[in-house]
Design a protein around this motif. Structure first.
Motif, mmCIF file in Angstrom:
data_model
loop_
_atom_site.group_PDB
_atom_site.id
_atom_site.type_symbol
_atom_site.label_atom_id
_atom_site.label_comp_id
_atom_site.label_asym_id
_atom_site.label_seq_id
_atom_site.Cartn_x
_atom_site.Cartn_y
_atom_site.Cartn_z
ATOM 1 N N MET A 1 83.905 93.592 105.493
ATOM 2 C CA MET A 1 83.966 92.125 105.467
ATOM 3 C C MET A 1 85.275 91.606 106.055
ATOM 4 S SD MET A 1 84.624 91.183 101.437
ATOM 5 C CE MET A 1 84.342 89.452 101.733
ATOM 6 N N TRP A 2 86.258 92.514 106.261
ATOM 7 C CA TRP A 2 87.511 92.068 106.866
ATOM 8 C C TRP A 2 87.331 91.657 108.318
ATOM 9 C CZ3 TRP A 2 91.339 90.775 103.826
ATOM 10 C CH2 TRP A 2 91.466 91.392 102.577
ATOM 11 N N ILE A 3 86.174 91.953 108.930
ATOM 12 C CA ILE A 3 85.914 91.472 110.279
ATOM 13 C C ILE A 3 85.972 89.956 110.309
ATOM 14 C CG2 ILE A 3 83.399 91.377 110.023
ATOM 15 C CD1 ILE A 3 85.277 92.446 113.193
ATOM 16 N N SER A 4 85.653 89.313 109.166
ATOM 17 C CA SER A 4 85.770 87.858 109.045
ATOM 18 C C SER A 4 86.844 87.443 108.055
ATOM 19 C CB SER A 4 84.429 87.247 108.602
ATOM 20 O OG SER A 4 83.464 87.314 109.620
ATOM 21 N N LEU A 5 87.067 88.246 107.011
ATOM 22 C CA LEU A 5 88.014 87.854 105.958
ATOM 23 C C LEU A 5 89.464 88.046 106.390
ATOM 24 C CD1 LEU A 5 87.944 86.754 103.046
ATOM 25 C CD2 LEU A 5 88.145 89.115 102.237
ATOM 26 N N GLN A 6 89.719 88.669 107.550
ATOM 27 C CA GLN A 6 91.100 88.874 107.980
ATOM 28 C C GLN A 6 91.842 87.556 108.159
ATOM 29 O OE1 GLN A 6 91.320 87.899 111.346
ATOM 30 N NE2 GLN A 6 89.223 88.065 111.986
ATOM 31 N N VAL A 7 91.118 86.444 108.317
ATOM 32 C CA VAL A 7 91.791 85.149 108.453
ATOM 33 C C VAL A 7 92.186 84.570 107.092
ATOM 34 C CG1 VAL A 7 90.668 84.580 110.629
ATOM 35 C CG2 VAL A 7 89.565 83.956 108.482
ATOM 36 N N LEU A 8 91.847 85.279 105.996
ATOM 37 C CA LEU A 8 92.177 84.758 104.664
ATOM 38 C C LEU A 8 93.662 84.442 104.537
ATOM 39 C CD1 LEU A 8 91.519 84.234 101.631
ATOM 40 C CD2 LEU A 8 91.903 86.688 101.247
ATOM 41 N N PHE A 9 94.500 85.351 105.009
ATOM 42 C CA PHE A 9 95.939 85.169 104.840
ATOM 43 C C PHE A 9 96.520 84.140 105.810
ATOM 44 C CE2 PHE A 9 94.916 89.596 103.618
ATOM 45 C CZ PHE A 9 95.166 89.474 102.264
ATOM 46 N N CYS A 10 95.698 83.677 106.748
ATOM 47 C CA CYS A 10 96.129 82.584 107.629
ATOM 48 C C CYS A 10 95.818 81.218 107.029
ATOM 49 C CB CYS A 10 95.425 82.686 108.991
ATOM 50 S SG CYS A 10 95.781 84.188 109.902
ATOM 51 N N THR A 11 95.001 81.191 105.968
ATOM 52 C CA THR A 11 94.523 79.925 105.418
ATOM 53 C C THR A 11 95.649 78.944 105.092
ATOM 54 O OG1 THR A 11 92.603 81.092 104.508
ATOM 55 C CG2 THR A 11 93.059 78.885 103.654
ATOM 56 N N PRO A 12 96.727 79.357 104.416
ATOM 57 C CA PRO A 12 97.777 78.371 104.100
ATOM 58 C C PRO A 12 98.391 77.717 105.328
ATOM 59 C CG PRO A 12 98.064 80.368 102.791
ATOM 60 C CD PRO A 12 97.031 80.677 103.827
ATOM 61 N N PHE A 13 98.372 78.408 106.467
ATOM 62 C CA PHE A 13 98.975 77.860 107.677
ATOM 63 C C PHE A 13 98.134 76.735 108.283
ATOM 64 C CE2 PHE A 13 100.628 82.144 107.187
ATOM 65 C CZ PHE A 13 101.991 81.967 107.408
ATOM 66 N N TYR A 14 96.857 76.630 107.861
ATOM 67 C CA TYR A 14 96.028 75.525 108.347
ATOM 68 C C TYR A 14 96.569 74.174 107.882
ATOM 69 C CZ TYR A 14 92.530 79.073 109.540
ATOM 70 O OH TYR A 14 91.871 80.160 110.071
ATOM 71 N N TRP A 15 97.369 74.183 106.824
ATOM 72 C CA TRP A 15 97.975 72.941 106.339
ATOM 73 C C TRP A 15 98.865 72.323 107.424
ATOM 74 C CZ3 TRP A 15 96.838 69.897 102.456
ATOM 75 C CH2 TRP A 15 97.758 68.962 102.007
ATOM 76 N N PHE A 16 99.424 73.172 108.290
ATOM 77 C CA PHE A 16 100.279 72.682 109.375
ATOM 78 C C PHE A 16 99.516 72.596 110.699
ATOM 79 C CE2 PHE A 16 102.948 75.150 106.445
ATOM 80 C CZ PHE A 16 103.820 74.157 106.029
ATOM 81 N N SER A 17 98.785 73.646 111.031
ATOM 82 C CA SER A 17 98.171 73.711 112.363
ATOM 83 C C SER A 17 97.166 72.591 112.578
ATOM 84 C CB SER A 17 97.491 75.071 112.561
ATOM 85 O OG SER A 17 96.435 75.255 111.648
ATOM 86 N N SER A 18 96.580 72.058 111.507
ATOM 87 C CA SER A 18 95.586 71.002 111.664
ATOM 88 C C SER A 18 96.173 69.732 112.260
ATOM 89 C CB SER A 18 94.936 70.691 110.309
ATOM 90 O OG SER A 18 95.921 70.288 109.368
ATOM 91 N N ILE A 19 97.484 69.500 112.053
ATOM 92 C CA ILE A 19 98.081 68.261 112.567
ATOM 93 C C ILE A 19 98.861 68.469 113.858
ATOM 94 C CG2 ILE A 19 98.227 67.225 110.272
ATOM 95 C CD1 ILE A 19 101.231 67.833 110.318
ATOM 96 N N TRP A 20 99.102 69.706 114.272
ATOM 97 C CA TRP A 20 99.852 69.952 115.511
ATOM 98 C C TRP A 20 99.178 69.268 116.694
ATOM 99 C CZ3 TRP A 20 100.570 75.952 114.783
ATOM 100 C CH2 TRP A 20 101.524 76.171 113.788
ATOM 101 N N PHE A 21 97.897 69.518 116.851
ATOM 102 C CA PHE A 21 97.193 68.956 117.998
ATOM 103 C C PHE A 21 97.003 67.445 117.846
ATOM 104 C CE2 PHE A 21 93.646 67.886 120.714
ATOM 105 C CZ PHE A 21 93.890 68.628 121.848
ATOM 106 N N ARG A 22 96.725 66.996 116.645
ATOM 107 C CA ARG A 22 96.469 65.555 116.448
ATOM 108 C C ARG A 22 97.668 64.720 116.851
ATOM 109 N NH1 ARG A 22 95.373 61.135 116.786
ATOM 110 N NH2 ARG A 22 94.152 59.768 115.399
ATOM 111 N N ARG A 23 98.877 65.205 116.587
ATOM 112 C CA ARG A 23 100.066 64.418 116.909
ATOM 113 C C ARG A 23 100.346 64.347 118.404
ATOM 114 N NH1 ARG A 23 104.692 65.799 112.309
ATOM 115 N NH2 ARG A 23 103.567 64.902 110.533
ATOM 116 N N THR A 24 99.743 65.186 119.191
ATOM 117 C CA THR A 24 99.911 65.061 120.640
ATOM 118 C C THR A 24 99.096 63.902 121.196
ATOM 119 O OG1 THR A 24 98.068 66.537 121.211
ATOM 120 C CG2 THR A 24 100.233 67.555 120.808
ATOM 121 N N ARG A 25 98.127 63.392 120.387
ATOM 122 C CA ARG A 25 97.250 62.280 120.784
ATOM 123 C C ARG A 25 96.366 62.651 121.974
ATOM 124 N NH1 ARG A 25 101.751 61.442 117.444
ATOM 125 N NH2 ARG A 25 101.553 59.421 116.385
#
Length: 711
Positions: free
Chosen positions: A79-103
């Motif tokens: 299941m780590w073929i998909s669950l490997q992104v589990l440890f990236c989850t907290p970083f979505y708190w930042f990455s979600s707004i990186w692109f939005r702020r470029t407008r």
């Protein structure tokens, strides 16, 4: 009453879902008046729609059969073929707004804004479009394999060739069981190896389906293209809201039914070998050890910034930063819990079909046919088809936006908005048609998924440095894109098309065969063979492990019927391990996990090395062009530090103020007087990041509890 292997009730349910989908698209079409409405939903998606959009993209229904396939094949570690992104989850708190702020609307717009280079934006857009089509092609493959396993022919309707294929598979199952128990007769060894070669060439099948892959992909693409052409990104988001419920239902509905059939969790542990319940597999038997999973996590972390750019329409559609952050993090965490249900379905496949399946990618469909009654099977098919549509729609809209804004408008500027909107809509069926062709070329889902993930490390490297590094320059991006396209994209698939290459003795190398001790539950056959006193007791068996191909996905005889035929590589040429071997890394001695680790670590580091090195060489000269770029960088980074305003007017005023005084956020820089534009975290940053890690711990705790209950 059955038609083409399906009960009439199941057919009626599927048809009703498809009609409802098209009606929804027709209703949404009334609100589409321009590119902003079509590509980014008018930049007005609130928290709930952001949640469902992100959950749908991350929990695409085709993820279920992918996870189930790997778990059935490799155990829980698969299941780590998909669950490997589990440890990236907290970083979505930042990455979600990186692109939005470029407008920006697309990552091509982002590059044009940062470097004032439309040629670079066009080249990057074309490359991203190719990746989107690969993702769609993979979805077509999975959707077909799952659906085809639910629409099977009765044995009396088989042709002679189909009967030979299925009977060969059944014979291979019997011989594999004897080989695993150490009881394979010497006279049967040649037949056993011949059948293995036929299986690796795709000549053996465990069932015969009424569905044909080409016609299925064409019909599915037509339905999705009409729906998305009508409603754009908002149509994909609203479909996500519906499929969010469906995906949870069909993810869990088979678990209690399957557990009841095999005697609950205790029966699951009795029928499935103990080593398959390990969260981290052994180095000898699994591709998913702690270090290979660590390499996969590293790749996922590298890809995260690229995801922020490649899913530009999703990020650009957010109404505000709070909606983006909560929707992105919430959707990601919800997907992690659904993965646990998919993992249980994979274990059920291992329990109900201990000898395996001819095509592991059909595991989910075979399980559904085995467990679900008429009506429920129709809901399952509808859930799989509808659950995949949002991801198809989103990638099609993303590719359409990239082509229309960064290719077509660059070549043919000055046309009225209605003209570009028509072009954008016509791109949808074109992209989906290309995905159909791709699905006809590829056959193995895991292979294509790994190729997509490793190739997207390029986008991760580019987007991360665009967001945060001042010294990045267009020549470095051009060179890295060209190198990545050739080394990772073309050579691994083009070179094996030449027979002399795939049969080169230096390339068909395999790791040495190994024998490992496996603890399991004794069966009646073990008692008869004298390996156990009674059935059910714990015994240790010696299991022989087949050699692993080093430079290809598989190695088999070129002619399965001729023992003297030379071996040849099958599938992708793993150029990463070949390059590492050339610099002295002893890859031929590695097991599956070691080979996987080498490949993923190479792919993660390759684009960063090129981008950093070439940019450093290009950034030394001080001339008019370099000074103009520094001025653009000042304005760009000031804008990316400017929070999204509550209204479009307020946001425009804030951006204008930042461009007029680009130094007004310099006091927030984490590394003053450096080329890196990281900023000091706010209280909200710390709280969101901490909450993300808390939920990661909860997911791991639930996973551990599910794996150990009944042991």
């Amino acid at each position: 009453m059955h038609v083409f292997g399906l009960h009439i009730l199941d057919i009626a349910i599927v048809v009703a879902f498809l009609i409802a989908l098209l009606v929804m698209g027709a209703v949404l079409a009334r609100g589409i008046t321009g590119e902003s409405d079509f590509f980014v939903g008018g930049r007005n998606l609130g928290g709930w729609l952001q949640f469902f959009l992100n959950f749908g993209m991350m929990s695409d229904s085709n993820g279920a059969p992918t996870v189930a396939t790997e778990v059935a094949r490799q155990g829980v570690g698969g299941m780590w073929i998909s669950l490997q992104v589990l440890f990236c989850t907290p970083f979505y708190w930042f990455s979600s707004i990186w692109f939005r702020r470029t407008r920006a609307m697309t990552v091509g717009d982002l590059l044009a804004d940062r470097f004032a280079n439309r040629g670079l934006a066009m080249g990057y857009a074309l490359l991203q479009i190719v990746i989107s089509m690969l993702v769609l092609g993979m979805g077509n493959i999975i959707s077909y394999k799952v659906s085809s396993a639910m629409v099977v022919k009765a044995e009396v309707e088989w042709s002679p060739a189909e009967r030979t294929s299925v009977e060969g598979f059944r014979e291979l199952q019997q011989l594999t069981a004897q080989a695993g128990a150490g009881a394979l007769p010497a006279v049967a060894r040649e037949r056993y190896h011949a059948l293995i070669a036929q299986s690796r060439h795709g000549d053996l099948h465990s069932y015969v389906s009424w569905l044909q892959p080409t016609w299925f992909a064409v019909a599915y693409a037509l339905v999705v293209s009409v729906y998305i052409m009508l409603g754009g990104l908002r149509a994909a988001a609203l479909t996500d809201a519906v499929q969010g419920v469906l995906i949870v239902v069909f993810s869990v509905v088979m678990v209690p039914i399957g557990l009841a059939r095999i005697g609950g969790f205790a029966g699951l542990h009795r029928l499935v070998p103990e080593e398959k319940f390990a969260l981290f597999g052994s180095a000898a038997m699994s591709e998913y050890t702690w270090y290979s999973i660590g390499a996969m996590f590293f790749v996922a972390l590298v890809v995260t910034p690229g995801a922020a750019g490649s899913v530009g329409p999703s990020a650009a559609a957010g109404r505000n930063e709070r909606a983006l952050r909560t929707g992105s993090l919430g959707g990601a965490l919800a997907k992690r819990f659904v993965l646990i249900a998919w993992m249980l379905c994979g274990l059920l496949v291992a329990a109900l079909f201990p000898a395996g399946l001819a095509d592991p990618d059909s595991a989910w469909g075979v399980l559904a046919v085995t467990l679900l009654a008429p009506g429920l099977l129709g809901l399952m098919i509808s859930g799989m088809l509808l659950g995949h549509m949002p991801l198809v729609g989103f990638n099609a809209v993303s590719a359409s936006a990239l082509f229309t804004r960064n290719v077509y408008e660059t070549l043919l500027p000055g046309r009225p908005p209605a003209h570009y909107l028509r072009v954008a809509k016509l791109c949808i069926p074109a992209v989906l048609a290309a995905s159909v062709l791709i699905s006809m070329f590829f056959a193995n889902v895991i292979s294509l998924l790994s190729t997509i993930i490793t190739f997207t490390t390029l986008f991760g490297g580019v987007c991360f440095l665009v967001f945060f590094w001042r010294r990045l320059r267009p020549p470095a991006i051009y060179a890295t894109m060209a190198a990545h396209l050739v080394v990772i994209g073309l050579l691994p698939w083009v070179l094996p098309q030449f027979a002399d290459f795939r049969r080169d003795p230096a390339l068909v190398v395999q790791s040495p065969p190994r024998s490992v001790a496996v603890v399991g539950v004794a069966t009646a056959a073990d008692v008869q063979a004298g390996r156990a006193v009674r059935a059910g007791e714990r015994i240790t068996r010696q299991q022989e492990l087949a050699p692993s191909a080093v430079f290809f996905e598989k190695v088999a005889r070129s002619d399965p019927a001729d023992p003297a035929s030379p071996p040849e590589g099958i599938g992708r040429f793993v150029i990463e391990t070949w390059l590492l071997a050339k610099v002295g890394v002893p890859v031929a001695d590695f097991g599956p996990a070691g080979l996987t680790t080498c490949r993923w670590m190479f792919d993660a580091c390759f684009p960063y090395v090129l981008l950093l090195l070439i940019s450093a060489l290009c950034c030394g000269r001080d001339g008019p062009r370099e000074r103009a770029q520094r001025t653009r960088d000042d304005r760009f980074f000031a804008k990316t530090k400017t929070c999204i305003g509550a209204t479009p007017e307020e946001d425009a005023r804030a951006v204008a103020a930042s461009e007029a005084e680009p130094w007004r956020f310099d006091h927030l820089k984490l590394f003053p007087r450096s080329s890196w534009e990281f900023t000091v975290w706010t209280r909200s940053d710390w709280l969101g990041f901490g909450l993300g890690w808390l939920m990661v711990a909860v997911v791991l705790l639930v996973l551990w509890a599910v794996v150990t209950v009944g042991a």
